[in-house]
Design an enzyme around this catalytic site. Structure first.
Site, short mmCIF file in Angstrom:
data_model
loop_
_atom_site.label_atom_id
_atom_site.label_comp_id
_atom_site.label_asym_id
_atom_site.label_seq_id
_atom_site.Cartn_x
_atom_site.Cartn_y
_atom_site.Cartn_z
CG ASP A 148 -13.75 1.09 48.88
OD1 ASP A 148 -13.72 1.97 49.76
OD2 ASP A 148 -13.01 1.11 47.88
CE1 TYR A 152 -11.37 7.91 55.47
CE2 TYR A 152 -11.38 5.52 55.41
CZ TYR A 152 -11.20 6.72 54.78
OH TYR A 152 -10.84 6.76 53.45
#
Length: 443
Positions: free
Chosen positions: A172, A266
Site C-alpha cells: 500500500d 522508502y
C-alpha cells in the site's frame, strides 16, 4: 456484474488494521458483495479483542453477512473466495528487535529494509507459505492477496516455492503516495492518475503520471516534491505521526538525486542511511511509537464497542488505503482489467532486469490474475540499485532454503545500508540469537 456474493478470509484477524479493512469492505459491499467474512489468526486472544468488536460492526451494518472468527485452519480456509493475508510472524516483540539490533551497530533499523527487513523476511516465508498451502488444500479456487511484509522477500519465496499458486503480492505504500499526489494536484483521488512505475517493493520510481485526458502531471508534481517532498500538511496530515512526516518530507532529498523520476519514500533508507541513523533513537523506535498509540487506541476502541454492545458511534473509519484491496478483488471477480500495481516475476516487464526478479510494476487485473505491463528499460542509476537489492533478496531466500549462514551473511553484506562485511556479521550474529525460535538453524 452478476448476483454472486463472495466469502472473504482475513488471515491475521488480530491485526490493528483489521477494523479499517472490515469497514472498507462494508462500505463497498454493493461493488463487491459479501456473503461471509471470516477471521483467522494463530493468536486467539489477540484476535478475539478485534473479532468481538468487528462482529458487532458487521451485524449492525450488514446483518446478511455471516461472520466467523477461528484459530482452526480448516474452518478458516474452507469455502472462501479470497484470502487477505496480513500476518506478522513474531509480532511487535520481534519487530522491535529488527529495529534495535541494527541501530546498536550504527545501521538503519527498519522493519522492511536492511538487516531488519531480511530478518523479518526469514520469519515471514514459512508463515505465508503455510497460508498458501491451507488455501490450496481447503479452497483451491480461491485467490490470496498478500500484503504481509516484507513483500519483496515473500514474493521471491512464493515465486520459487509455490510458482503455480494463486497469490498476488501487493503493497500500500505507492497507494499512499499516489493519494498524496492527487491531493497535491487537487484531484479527487489516485484513480484520476494514469501512471508508469517500476522497481522492487519499497524500492521504485514513477516515470510518468498523467490525468485521464492525457495531460502530463509530472512537471507540477516535481516542482512541489522538490520543495516539500510528499508532505501535504493541513487537514490532510492532521493525524500523521511525526516519524511519517519526516519520511514524506525527506522525499525531496531523494528526488534531488534523480529529478527525471519521482521516488518511493522508502528509498531514503538506502540513499541517506547516515541521516536516518542520526535521526533515530535506538531506545525508542517505530515499534514503540506504534505500541504506544495505534495498539492502545485500536484495542481500546474494540473494548469500548464490546462493552457498549454497539459500534454505531465508533471512531473507526474505512481505511482508504485498503480500497485498492477491494478493487483487486472486484477486478479478479468481474474481470474488469483494472490497472494496479503488483509485485510479480519480471519476465520482461523491465527489459534490462533479471527476468526472475520479483518487480513492482503496473498490471491489468482480471479473472486469471495479473497481466504485467511493459515498462521498458531501467535507467542506469535505477538498474544498478535494483540489481543490487534484488540480489540481496535472492540471497536471503537462498539462506532460508539452504539453511546457509554464508548466504545470509552475503545478503547482509551486499545490502546497501550496511557499511561492510564485518558489521554485517556482527548484526547477523545478534539476529541469530534473537530469532532462534523462528529461523531455521543456519550452518
Amino acid at each position: 456484474m452478476d448476483d454472486r456474493k463472495f466469502a472473504v478470509l482475513i488471515a491475521g484477524g488480530g491485526s490493528t488494521y483489521t477494523p479499517g479493512i472490515v469497514l472498507t469492505l462494508l462500505d463497498h459491499i454493493k461493488k463487491f458483495p459479501l456473503r461471509k467474512l471470516k477471521f483467522y489468526d494463530n493468536d486467539g486472544d489477540r484476535q478475539k479483542k478485534v473479532a468481538d468488536a468487528c462482529r458487532i460492526l458487521v451485524k449492525e451494518r450488514a446483518p446478511e453477512v455471516e461472520f466467523e472468527a477461528t484459530t482452526n485452519p480448516e474452518e478458516a480456509f474452507t469455502d472462501v473466495d479470497f484470502v487477505m493475508a496480513q500476518i506478522r510472524v513474531g509480532k511487535y516483540a520481534m519487530r522491535s528487535q529488527d529495529e534495535k539490533i541494527p541501530l546498536a551497530h550504527g545501521v538503519v533499523g527498519q522493519e522492511t529494509t536492511g538487516p531488519g527487513g531480511i530478518a523479518y523476511g526469514l520469519r515471514s516465508i514459512p508463515g505465508v507459505i503455510e497460508l498458501v498451502d491451507y488455501m490450496e488444500k481447503y479452497s483451491p479456487n480461491a485467490w490470496m492477496l498478500n500484503y504481509s511484509n516484507p513483500a519483496a522477500i515473500v514474493a521471491e519465496a512464493t515465486r520459487r516455492l509455490r510458482p503455480n499458486s494463486k497469490i498476488i503480492n501487493i503493497c500500500d505504500m505507492p497507494i499512499d503516495i499516489m493519494d498524496r499526489m492527487a491531493a497535491i494536484l487537487k484531484l479527487k483521488d489516485r484513480n484520476e492518475l494514469v501512471f508508469r512505475y517500476y522497481g522492487l517493493n519499497h524500492f521504485g520510481w514513477w516515470t510518468d503520471i498523467r490525468d485521464k485526458q492525457g495531460n502530463d502531471l509530472m512537471p507540477a508534481l516535481k516542482e512541489y516534491v522538490s520543495k516539500n517532498g510528499y508532505w501535504v500538511g493541513g487537514d490532510y496530515d492532521k493525524n500523521t505521526e511525526s516519524s511519517w512526516e519526516e519520511t514524506f518530507k525527506k522525499a525531496a532529498d531523494v528526488y534531488a538525486l534523480d529529478p527525471t523520476t519521482l521516488p518511493n519514500t522508502y528509498l531514503k533508507y538506502y540513499l541517506y542511511p547516515s541521516w536516518v541513523v542520526k535521526h533515530s533513537d535506538p531506545k525508542y523506535t517505530r515499534t514503540d511509537e506504534v505500541e504506544a498509540y495505534r495498539e492502545k487506541n485500536v484495542f481500546g476502541e474494540c473494548a469500548r464497542i464490546v462493552k457498549n454492545k454497539s459500534a454505531k458511534d465508533t471512531n473507526f473509519t474505512s481505511d482508504q488505503h485498503s480500497t485498492y484491496i477491494v478493487d483487486l478483488c472486484t477486478a479478479i471477480a468481474y474481470d474488469t482489467k483494472q490497472r494496479m500495481l503488483a509485485i510479480i516475476p519480471n519476465e520482461g516487464a523491465i527489459s534490462n532486469i533479471d527476468p526472475t526478479a520479483t518487480v513492482e510494476v503496473p498490471c491489468l487485473f482480471g479473472s486469471t490474475g495479473a497481466e504485467r505491463i511493459a515498462m521498458d528499460k531501467a535507467a542506469t542509476f535505477q538498474k544498478g540499485l535494483i540489481t543490487e537489492q534484488n540480489s540481496v533478496e535472492k540471497l536471503a531466500v537462498d539462506a532460508w532454503e539452504q539453511h546457509s549462514y554464508t548466504k545470509l551473511w552475503e545478503a547482509f553484506s551486499l545490502c546497501k545500508i550496511v557499511p561492510d562485511a564485518g558489521v554485517a556479521k556482527d548484526i547477523l550474529d545478534d539476529m541469530i540469537v534473537a530469532n532462534k525460535d523462528f529461523w531455521p538453524e543456519l550452518k
